[in-house]
Write a protein that holds these residues in place. Structure first.
Motif, short mmCIF file in Angstrom:
data_model
loop_
_atom_site.label_atom_id
_atom_site.label_comp_id
_atom_site.label_asym_id
_atom_site.label_seq_id
_atom_site.Cartn_x
_atom_site.Cartn_y
_atom_site.Cartn_z
N GLU A 163 -61.02 -2.50 -19.28
CA GLU A 163 -60.07 -3.64 -19.18
C GLU A 163 -59.31 -3.37 -18.05
N ALA A 164 -58.57 -4.62 -17.51
CA ALA A 164 -57.54 -4.57 -16.51
C ALA A 164 -56.21 -4.20 -16.91
N CYS A 165 -55.59 -3.46 -16.31
CA CYS A 165 -54.22 -2.88 -16.57
C CYS A 165 -53.36 -4.20 -16.39
N PRO A 166 -52.39 -4.25 -17.53
CA PRO A 166 -51.76 -5.59 -17.55
C PRO A 166 -50.63 -5.54 -16.35
N VAL A 167 -50.47 -4.43 -15.66
CA VAL A 167 -49.32 -4.30 -14.63
C VAL A 167 -49.85 -4.38 -13.24
N CYS A 168 -50.89 -3.58 -13.18
CA CYS A 168 -51.56 -3.56 -11.73
C CYS A 168 -52.65 -4.07 -11.66
N GLY A 169 -53.61 -4.38 -12.59
CA GLY A 169 -55.00 -4.93 -12.33
C GLY A 169 -56.08 -3.92 -12.41
N ASP A 170 -55.81 -2.53 -12.35
CA ASP A 170 -56.70 -1.68 -12.13
C ASP A 170 -57.48 -1.45 -13.49
N THR A 171 -58.53 -0.84 -13.23
CA THR A 171 -59.52 -0.60 -14.32
C THR A 171 -59.14 0.55 -15.28
N ILE A 172 -58.52 0.18 -16.72
CA ILE A 172 -58.25 1.44 -17.56
C ILE A 172 -59.43 2.27 -17.58
N ARG A 173 -59.31 3.58 -17.70
CA ARG A 173 -60.20 4.48 -17.72
C ARG A 173 -59.76 5.60 -18.99
N GLN A 174 -60.82 6.29 -19.10
CA GLN A 174 -60.32 7.30 -20.59
C GLN A 174 -61.12 8.67 -20.04
N VAL A 175 -60.75 9.52 -21.17
CA VAL A 175 -60.98 10.82 -21.28
C VAL A 175 -61.36 11.20 -22.61
N ILE A 176 -62.65 11.84 -22.84
CA ILE A 176 -62.93 12.00 -24.17
C ILE A 176 -63.05 13.49 -24.25
N TYR A 177 -62.60 13.77 -25.63
CA TYR A 177 -62.39 15.26 -26.18
C TYR A 177 -63.54 15.25 -27.30
N ALA A 178 -63.56 16.46 -28.00
CA ALA A 178 -64.46 16.34 -29.01
C ALA A 178 -64.12 15.42 -30.27
N ASP A 179 -62.90 15.36 -30.38
CA ASP A 179 -62.58 14.64 -31.55
C ASP A 179 -61.65 13.39 -31.46
N SER A 180 -61.44 13.30 -30.02
CA SER A 180 -60.51 11.99 -29.65
C SER A 180 -60.87 11.53 -28.45
N THR A 181 -60.22 10.50 -28.15
CA THR A 181 -60.19 9.82 -26.63
C THR A 181 -58.92 9.12 -26.54
N PHE A 182 -58.68 9.17 -25.12
CA PHE A 182 -57.43 8.70 -24.67
C PHE A 182 -57.30 7.91 -23.57
N GLN A 183 -56.78 6.65 -23.21
CA GLN A 183 -56.91 5.84 -22.10
C GLN A 183 -55.65 5.90 -21.17
N TYR A 184 -55.91 5.33 -19.93
CA TYR A 184 -54.82 5.47 -19.18
C TYR A 184 -55.05 4.57 -17.80
N CYS A 185 -54.09 4.40 -17.05
CA CYS A 185 -54.37 3.55 -15.90
C CYS A 185 -54.16 4.38 -14.61
N PRO A 186 -55.15 4.56 -13.70
CA PRO A 186 -55.17 5.45 -12.60
C PRO A 186 -53.93 5.12 -11.67
#
Length: 302
Positions: free
Chosen positions: A260-283
């Protein structure tokens, strides 16, 4: 997984519903969920709910012997029903008297893990979805008897959680990634995967940034931590347990918003996947426009 704001709201909702009621029975249908045996759960019969609070992400139902029913008038010792909802656990209120729960079995009897029934027939169901069962229930005389509570770090919304205390925690963590430090319950109580994503996004920091950071960055992160948690508490204040999940999901900025789009800058939100969890961030907001290394994706591309 419910985190500090949701557990705080759950405690407030349950305190209003359970407070001063007498326990008729407590049935455990998932043997694996009950982590203690002394005192036995049968000891809850006839005890009165004195209040519901929390320790980090642990719910604490305090129960007190009913002095009115005691032969000598001695109120006796309190007991604490401690519940950690883990990743897929939840609390469901029941107004009407439920059908008696099944006897405990070796494995979980479906989503129902335990049932608390009050003297007026109302009560709560403690449930856990999915096949990976990690919900935990303890009946103890002192909350500190629960290992997870005994090793909790400071509460980030407590008055004693000052910027200086926060700076000391980060300094001691050294080059550990800040995402993991915020989630470490032994360092800071109550913050999980979702709110650590939200806090780091608000602070405009990479999840991989080393914890031992300059004083100006410590202040920025400290202020973002307090602001994001307090805003979540305000949104959850007064909500019923059945409304909390939807409220949390609808107000997240980056967590669980991959693509989805970041609500501040509009960039596409990305994620990092680990073995048992996933987190998201805005580049753009957090990493200078650079995507973080995703270990799962890297392995797939080899």
């Amino acid at each position: 997984m419910p985190e500090l704001p949701e557990v705080h709201a759950l405690a407030a909702d349950l305190d209003g519903r359970l407070g001063r009621r007498v326990v008729e029975r407590f049935d455990v249908t998932s043997f694996a969920a009950l982590k203690t045996f002394d005192p036995p759960v049968s000891a809850l019969h006839g005890m009165r709910v004195a209040g519901v609070g929390r320790h980090g992400k642990f719910l604490d139902v305090t129960l007190r012997p009913d002095a009115d029913e005691s032969a000598d008038g001695d109120a006796g010792a309190d007991l604490h029903l401690i519940i950690h909802l883990a990743r897929a656990g939840w609390i469901r209120w029941r107004d009407a008297a439920p059908v008696p729960a099944a006897r405990p079995r070796g494995r979980s009897a479906g989503p129902l893990a335990a049932r608390l029934v009050l003297d007026d027939g109302s009560g709560v169901d403690i449930t856990e979805a999915g096949t990976k069962k990690s919900l935990a229930i303890y009946l103890v005389r002192d909350p500190a008897d629960v290992p997870g509570i005994a090793r909790l770090g400071p509460d980030p919304l407590a008055p004693e959680f000052t910027e200086e205390v926060f700076a000391g925690i980060l300094s001691a963590a050294g080059r550990a990634q800040i995402k993991g430090v915020l989630r470490n319950q032994s360092l800071i109580a109550g913050i999980g995967n979702a709110y650590s994503d939200e806090i780091l996004w608000a602070a405009k920091m990479s999840p991989f940034k080393p914890a031992n950071m300059p004083a100006a960055d410590v202040r920025t992160l400290y202020e973002a931590t307090g602001r994001m948690l307090r805003e979540a508490l305000e949104r959850a204040d007064g909500l019923k347990a059945s409304e909390l999940k939807a409220e949390k999901k609808s107000n997240l900025n980056v967590h669980a918003r991959f693509g989805e789009a970041c609500p501040v800058c509009g960039d596409t939100i990305r994620q990092v996947i680990y073995a048992d969890s996933t987190f998201q961030y805005c580049p753009t907001c957090q990493t200078g426009g650079k995507p973080l290394a995703d270990r799962v994706l890297s392995r797939l591309l080899k």
